[in-house]
Motif scaffolding. Structure first.
Motif, short mmCIF file in Angstrom:
data_model
loop_
_atom_site.label_atom_id
_atom_site.label_comp_id
_atom_site.label_asym_id
_atom_site.label_seq_id
_atom_site.Cartn_x
_atom_site.Cartn_y
_atom_site.Cartn_z
N ASP A 324 0.83 -1.19 0.00
CA ASP A 324 0.00 0.00 0.00
C ASP A 324 0.87 1.25 0.00
N GLY A 325 0.37 2.28 -0.68
CA GLY A 325 1.13 3.50 -0.81
C GLY A 325 1.86 3.60 -2.13
N GLY A 326 1.97 2.48 -2.80
CA GLY A 326 2.60 2.47 -4.12
C GLY A 326 1.62 2.93 -5.19
N MET A 327 2.16 3.24 -6.36
CA MET A 327 1.34 3.70 -7.47
C MET A 327 1.92 3.18 -8.78
N THR A 328 1.07 2.67 -9.64
CA THR A 328 1.49 2.30 -10.99
C THR A 328 0.54 2.93 -11.99
N GLN A 329 1.08 3.29 -13.14
CA GLN A 329 0.29 3.92 -14.20
C GLN A 329 0.81 3.45 -15.54
N ALA A 330 -0.08 3.02 -16.40
CA ALA A 330 0.28 2.61 -17.76
C ALA A 330 -0.25 3.64 -18.74
N ILE A 331 0.63 4.10 -19.65
CA ILE A 331 0.25 5.12 -20.63
C ILE A 331 0.60 4.62 -22.03
N PRO A 332 -0.32 3.88 -22.66
CA PRO A 332 -0.06 3.40 -24.03
C PRO A 332 -0.55 4.42 -25.07
N GLU A 333 0.21 4.55 -26.16
CA GLU A 333 -0.16 5.46 -27.24
C GLU A 333 0.04 4.77 -28.59
N SER A 337 -0.37 7.05 -39.52
CA SER A 337 -0.58 8.00 -40.61
C SER A 337 -0.75 7.26 -41.93
N CYS A 338 -1.01 5.96 -41.85
CA CYS A 338 -1.15 5.11 -43.03
C CYS A 338 -2.27 4.12 -42.76
N ALA A 339 -3.09 3.83 -43.78
CA ALA A 339 -4.25 2.95 -43.58
C ALA A 339 -3.85 1.50 -43.33
N ASP A 340 -2.82 1.03 -43.99
CA ASP A 340 -2.45 -0.38 -43.92
C ASP A 340 -1.45 -0.65 -42.79
N VAL A 341 -1.89 -0.42 -41.57
CA VAL A 341 -1.08 -0.74 -40.39
C VAL A 341 -1.93 -1.53 -39.42
N GLU A 342 -1.26 -2.31 -38.57
CA GLU A 342 -1.95 -3.10 -37.56
C GLU A 342 -1.23 -2.91 -36.23
N MET A 343 -1.86 -2.19 -35.32
CA MET A 343 -1.25 -1.92 -34.03
C MET A 343 -2.26 -2.17 -32.92
N THR A 344 -1.79 -2.82 -31.87
CA THR A 344 -2.67 -3.17 -30.75
C THR A 344 -1.98 -2.82 -29.43
N HIS A 345 -2.79 -2.69 -28.38
CA HIS A 345 -2.20 -2.47 -27.05
C HIS A 345 -3.05 -3.14 -25.97
N GLU A 346 -2.36 -3.46 -24.89
CA GLU A 346 -3.01 -4.10 -23.73
C GLU A 346 -2.34 -3.57 -22.47
N ALA A 347 -3.14 -3.18 -21.50
CA ALA A 347 -2.60 -2.67 -20.24
C ALA A 347 -3.40 -3.24 -19.09
N ALA A 348 -2.71 -3.59 -18.01
CA ALA A 348 -3.39 -4.16 -16.85
C ALA A 348 -2.64 -3.79 -15.57
N VAL A 349 -3.40 -3.44 -14.53
CA VAL A 349 -2.84 -3.14 -13.21
C VAL A 349 -3.64 -3.94 -12.20
N GLY A 350 -2.96 -4.61 -11.30
CA GLY A 350 -3.69 -5.41 -10.31
C GLY A 350 -2.82 -5.82 -9.14
#
Length: 405
Positions: A324-333, A337-350
């Motif tokens: 307790d007292g700790g802190m975690t933060q996930a900041i995915p971006e 700029s192109c139609a033919d791209v495939e990008m994914t992200h996953e974030a989890a805190v627990g």
């Protein structure tokens, strides 16, 4: 060097970084440049050897193709066992020895990025220069150790790594602080260039003191079918870290992987991440992080920029809080700029599930042993594709950290 705007660099001496705590660099003196020269690593003082070993730097260098030791702001040891395919020396010596090194000097990194790069540029800071010749695949890793040995000082380093076409290199860099240098600042500017059909695996293991400030600055430029793996491991207490390396995938088929493994102990403030800019067709990137808070502050950033067709990338940030007292933060971006791209992200805190602990205790483990096993398994998931000859250093660091405070 005419490409650099000197006036902009001078202005940047007061420029705060985009992320992380602002550090007052005026409170630190410039680190010493007159250090003891160590001919053989076996002659390194016992207290320094222990520090080196703790960050994966082996004083028995029989299975290392090269070794560099920096203490404060000067090189203390340099050895090269693969001279047919490897050039290894200080950055400033390389500039004096080879005219072509100027093509890499402050070419991947803008010295006006922030106050840390500007200070390094203005002081013409030294560092290590590593060049792997075309067609050469190093048999053993190259290891470097950056050691802070002076309290109230700043260690400014400027490193350049070039892996030329059809070549490969594994590197392990251990960065650490001696006990007497608690309140100190480490700044490491690294420019990396990976040629066509070449690969670089770059593993950093950091072990600082609980008031040390750390500001690495890294940019990687990649050509066709280049491969880059970046492993960043921080498992011991530290004051503050802010790191956000960038990889520019400029050649078709290039790929990179950022793997981060951090523990934020009480009073530690860690802000890490990575950015992949996919500028060429059919490039790929993966950013993975595993972070644990033992009462400290932990921010995990990841940014993927898809600028060319066929680009594929994935971002994954996972964190757990054990105190307790700790802190975690996930900041995915994700940015495209192109139609033919495939990008994914996953974030989890627990948190660690109580039923997992109870199950392991039912198999004969104590509660502490059960938590340690779960932590170890969680951290191991943060690094993939690590060369076998570097795995033992990571395993040892995880084993130590999984025991907790």
């Amino acid at each position: 060097m005419s490409r650099i705007n000197e006036e902009e660099v001078r202005k940047a001496l007061g420029k705060k970084a985009a992320y992380g705590d602002d550090i007052d660099m005026e409170k630190y003196d410039e680190g010493e440049k007159d250090v003891e020269q160590i001919e053989s690593l076996e002659d390194t003082p016992d207290d320094l050897q222990k520090k080196m070993i703790n960050v994966g730097v082996d004083t028995d260098d029989s299975e290392k193709d090269g070794t560099i030791l920096f203490i404060n702001n000067a090189m203390s040891h340099c050895s090269n066992k693969a001279q047919d395919g490897l050039i290894i020396m200080s950055t400033q010596k390389a500039m004096e020895t080879y005219s072509w090194v100027k093509d890499y000097y402050w070419n991947a990194m803008d010295p006006a990025k922030d106050k840390y790069t500007a200070k390094t540029y203005e002081e013409k800071s030294d560092g290590y220069f590593i060049y792997v010749k075309p067609g050469h695949h190093l048999k053993f890793p190259v290891q470097t150790c950056m050691m802070l040995g002076q309290d109230k000082s700043v260690q400014n380093l400027h490193n350049i790594i070039v892996v030329d076409d059809d070549a490969s290199c594994d590197m392990i860099t251990g960065c650490t602080t001696v006990h007497s240098a608690n309140d100190a600042l480490h700044v490491g500017v690294s420019e990396m260039y990976i040629g066509e059909n070449s690969s670089l695996s770059f593993t950093m293991i950091h072990s600082w003191n609980n008031e040390t400030a750390v500001r690495p600055r890294t940019n990687v430029v990649m050509k066709k079918n280049a491969r880059y793996v970046n492993n960043y491991v921080v498992l011991d207490p530290v004051g503050t870290i802010q790191s956000f390396p960038n990889a520019y995938l400029n050649g078709e088929g290039a790929s990179c992987s950022f793997n981060t493994m951090c523990i934020a102990h009480e009073n530690s403030n860690i802000d890490t991440g990575g950015c992949a800019i996919l500028n060429a067709p059919n490039t790929g990137a993966e950013i993975l992080s595993r972070n644990i808070s033992y009462g400290g502050r932990m921010i995990a950033r990841g940014r993927l920029i898809g600028n060319a067709p066929g680009a594929k990338a994935h971002l994954e940030c996972k964190s757990i809080i054990l105190k307790d007292g700790g802190m975690t933060q996930a900041i995915p971006e994700l940015e495209a700029s192109c139609a033919d791209v495939e990008m994914t992200h996953e974030a989890a805190v627990g948190k660690i599930a109580q039923e997992q602990i109870e199950y392991l205790m039912s198999r004969g483990l104590t509660e502490d042993e059960a938590v340690s096993m779960i932590v170890r398994g969680f951290l191991v998931g943060g690094i993939k594709g690590l060369p076998a000859n570097l795995q033992k250093e990571i395993d040892a660091a995880i084993e130590k950290a999984s025991e907790g405070d």
